[in-house]
Design a protein around this motif. Structure first.
Motif: not given
Length: 736
Positions: A133-138
């Protein structure tokens, strides 16, 4: 300390024993040397970490013993827009597209202080938590500002001779299913509605469930038996097998999830590849199998799963998610079994669906179950136990996990071939099996181990412990019970030995580092937190680390968390494991941060401030050994340490030279022992070595040992001991 010569045994070959002259360093170090040996010893920074079979190595060919720390528990949570503690709830919790993890684990202007502390505590490697999630929340958009922050943070590590490996951390899949890890969009592509998880019992999320009107609180691992977590892991590992008709924009859900995960961490690897402290990437923290391999969907196995609080069966979970109210069992702690059914209660009386509009239960669509007369009915109780198309039993690790590991390892090492790839099962479980077809280059076995019984009950008194490992494998409760503190040590030593051997048997002669070991600080009804008396947690952790040392294991403690406090612990689901608990501002008033620019700087007087259970956590060990370790053991009660190692014989030296190790450098015969001032400052120390010479430099917390080939015959073992001097031990540093 006075340094006095002792008679040299005839087994030590010297040109002239009379040349064994002592010298006293004016900086309070002590040296005793044999003839013609250079006494200048320095602790240089480790340029690279390599491996030779199951031993980690430096460029000189010396064996490295890794003592690591996880940094940190609160890195599972964002810094914005939600405040980032699982006991706190506001509407910003649901804003999952504007998430930032910048300043996890701590702000850059505090980093020197924390790295200086960790280095002074003897740690040489950091397991750095980086949730997906820290890298690719979208979806498809990487958080470059967070990666920039990580680059700056890791760059500082090099000044302190600290290495790290990246941990793609997850617990029960995601924050939105009660843990950490995957971004919320992964639920959306699967068709699940994160807003409905509370009403449907699809997940117990501390943020949304922590109120006095809720049912009895559960511990977070129970989410491994809930609909959201089980479904997501099953789709991630085996969507093509068990949900082939479930697609997103025409793409296989398994391929979409797996490729997104791999691409995100491959991108991170490409951004970090020039940073020397990064030695590799873990595959995934504690990979759960979901429903895969379950022999029946009628119930969860209470031996291998934690059944606690609201505990719907798999079928009830399906039904609740589809909007059917169910009376589920509520389980409480008990003995001798961990939990027992207390009563039942009706869940989802409002008939809420766990699925987004236009979606319904993926498992009902695939014929696993159906609704008949408004009641759920299992149609294929063993659906996940066999390949639907082949009707053969499935093996989670062989059929699903290892194929993913192979793809992930190739992707990471395509960026940098020297990266290690750390592979692990669930905590306390056996290792996966690597076959000839699997990826083997730079693979590391990285299991986790906890005393699950003590962690669950949050009790430890040293009087009785249980071998949970044996019990989960069908062992007898009587033979799996150990009494007294010596029994505790024997219990832990045996469990860790089994895991180590299993790793060798299943993965081959590869390095092993236990990625997580630790203890909760709030045991015994939070006694230590109430009284500041940490005697029992110290005994607990000492027994755990004794088991590690007895098996010559590398390990990383869980964890060092700068957000920890006594009331809310690590601020994640009620856990309180951190060996550090002290809120810090940008710089402690009593610490000049500029003075902590390197590990050679004078130690700030307050680096131990905020430390917990340091008596057990800080202990002598040999981070660099000029040979093969045979024994490395610290006795906390006596504060004595023993290192035994076999210097490499000429055959091994030739082999290492051929492999490119700098074995002809004089430093290759220098062993370094970390001697924590926490235990030994300002006290006379009795140091003895069977061969060679020692030099103790207290201000650097290092004991150097050097030898020449002439001093040690092939096959001989070098023994080095250190302990506080007593009335019965003369004030001597002895080279026997």
């Amino acid at each position: 300390m006075d340094v006095i010569n002792e008679p040299v045994p005839t087994s030590v070959l010297l040109d002239d024993p009379k040349k064994l002259a002592p010298s006293i360093d004016k900086r309070s170090s002590v040296t005793i040397q044999s003839s013609s040996t250079d006494t200048t010893s320095t602790t240089g920074k480790t340029a690279h970490i390599r491996n030779d079979r199951h031993w980690f190595k430096d460029d000189m060919g010396r064996t490295l013993i890794l003592r690591g720390i996880n940094v940190c528990g609160s890195s599972k949570l964002p810094t914005s827009p939600h405040p980032g503690s699982t006991h706190v709830y506001d509407e910003s919790f649901w804003d999952h597209t504007n998430v930032s993890f910048v300043n996890r684990p701590f702000p850059l202007d505090e980093a020197r202080q924390h790295f200086a502390r960790l280095r002074s505590w003897g740690f040489n490697v950091i397991r750095l938590l980086v949730p997906w999630e820290a890298l690719e929340s979208r979806r498809g958009h990487y958080s470059e500002d967070y990666i920039d922050y990580l680059r700056d943070l890791i760059t500082l590590m090099q000044e302190y001779d600290l290495f790290c490996f990246i941990d793609p951390h997850q617990d029960t899949w995601s924050r939105y299913s009660g843990g950490s890890g995957a971004p919320a969009w992964t639920f959306e592509v699967a068709g699940l509605d994160i807003h409905a998880f509370k009403d449907t019992g699809a997940a117990y999320v501390h943020n949304t469930n922590a109120s006095s009107t809720d049912p009895p609180p559960m511990v977070w691992p129970t989410n491994y038996t809930k609909l959201a977590c089980c479904t997501m892991f099953t789709l991630f590992w085996a969507g093509d097998t068990f949900a082939p008709n479930h697609k997103y924009d025409g793409e296989s859900i398994q391929q979409l999830l797996q490729s997104s995960f791999i691409n995100a961490f491959q991108h991170l690897a490409s951004r970090l590849q020039d940073l020397k402290p990064v030695i590799g990437f873990e595959v995934m923290n504690e990979p759960a199998s979901g429903y895969i391999g379950m022999p029946t969907l009628k119930e969860f196995d209470p031996i291998t799963n934690l059944i606690f609080g609201d505990a719907p069966t798999p079928l009830q979970s399906f039904a609740l998610g589809e909007g059917l109210p169910q009376k589920v069992g509520v389980y409480v702690k008990s003995w001798p079994f961990p939990t027992k059914r207390s009563h039942g209660r009706i869940m989802n009386s409002d008939k809420v669906s766990a699925w987004l509009p236009g979606h319904s239960c993926v498992w009902r669509k695939h014929g696993v179950w159906d609704i008949q007369n408004e009641k759920p009915v299992l149609l294929q109780p063993d659906y996940f136990a066999k390949h639907p198309a082949e009707s053969r039993p499935v093996d989670f690790y062989a059929d699903f996990y290892m194929p993913f590991v192979n793809k992930y390892a190739h992707a990471i090492q395509s960026v940098k071939s020297s990266y290690f790839c750390f592979v692990e099962p669930m905590a306390n479980e056996k290792s996966p099996v690597l076959t000839e077809k699997d990826h083997h280059d730079n693979m590391v076995f990285a299991p986790h181990w906890y005393d699950l019984n003590c962690v669950f009950y949050k009790k430890f008194d040293g009087k009785m412990t249980h071998d949970v490992q044996a019990l989960q494998n069908g062992g007898n409760v009587l033979t799996a019970t150990y009494f007294g503190i010596n029994g505790v040590r024997k219990n832990y030593r045996g469990q860790l030995k089994n895991i180590k051997q299993n790793g060798f048997d299943n993965m081959g002669d590869k390095p092993i580092i236990f990625g997580e070991v630790g203890i909760p600080m709030d045991i015994n009804d939070r006694y230590s937190l109430k009284t500041s008396d940490f005697a029992q947690p110290i005994r607990f952790l000492d027994a755990v680390i004794y088991g590690m040392e007895a098996n010559l294991l590398n390990y990383a403690l869980w964890n060092y968390d700068v957000c920890n406090d006594n009331e809310f612990g690590d601020h994640w689901n009620g856990e309180n494991f951190s060996i550090f608990s002290l809120p810090l501002g940008p710089a402690s008033k009593s610490t000049d941060v500029s003075s902590l620019a390197s590990i050679d700087s004078p130690q700030a007087p307050d680096l131990n401030q905020g430390g917990r259970v340091l008596d057990a956590a800080l202990r002598p060990f040999a981070p660099k050994v000029a040979g093969t370790p045979v024994k490395s053991q610290f006795d906390l009660r006596q504060k004595s340490y023993t290192l035994e190692f076999k210097p490499f014989d000429q055959v091994k030296m030739k082999e290492l030279r051929t492999l490119g190790y700098q074995v002809d450098d004089k430093t290759s015969m220098q062993t370094e022992i970390y001697v924590p001032n926490y235990h030994y400052q300002d006290i006379p120390v009795d140091i003895q070595a069977s061969h060679g010479q020692c030099q103790y430099v207290p201000e650097e917390q290092v004991l150097f040992h050097r030898f020449t080939p002439a001093q040690v015959k092939d096959g001989q073992t070098v023994t080095i001991t250190l302990q506080p001097q007593t009335k019965d031990s003369p004030a001597k540093c002895v080279c026997m």
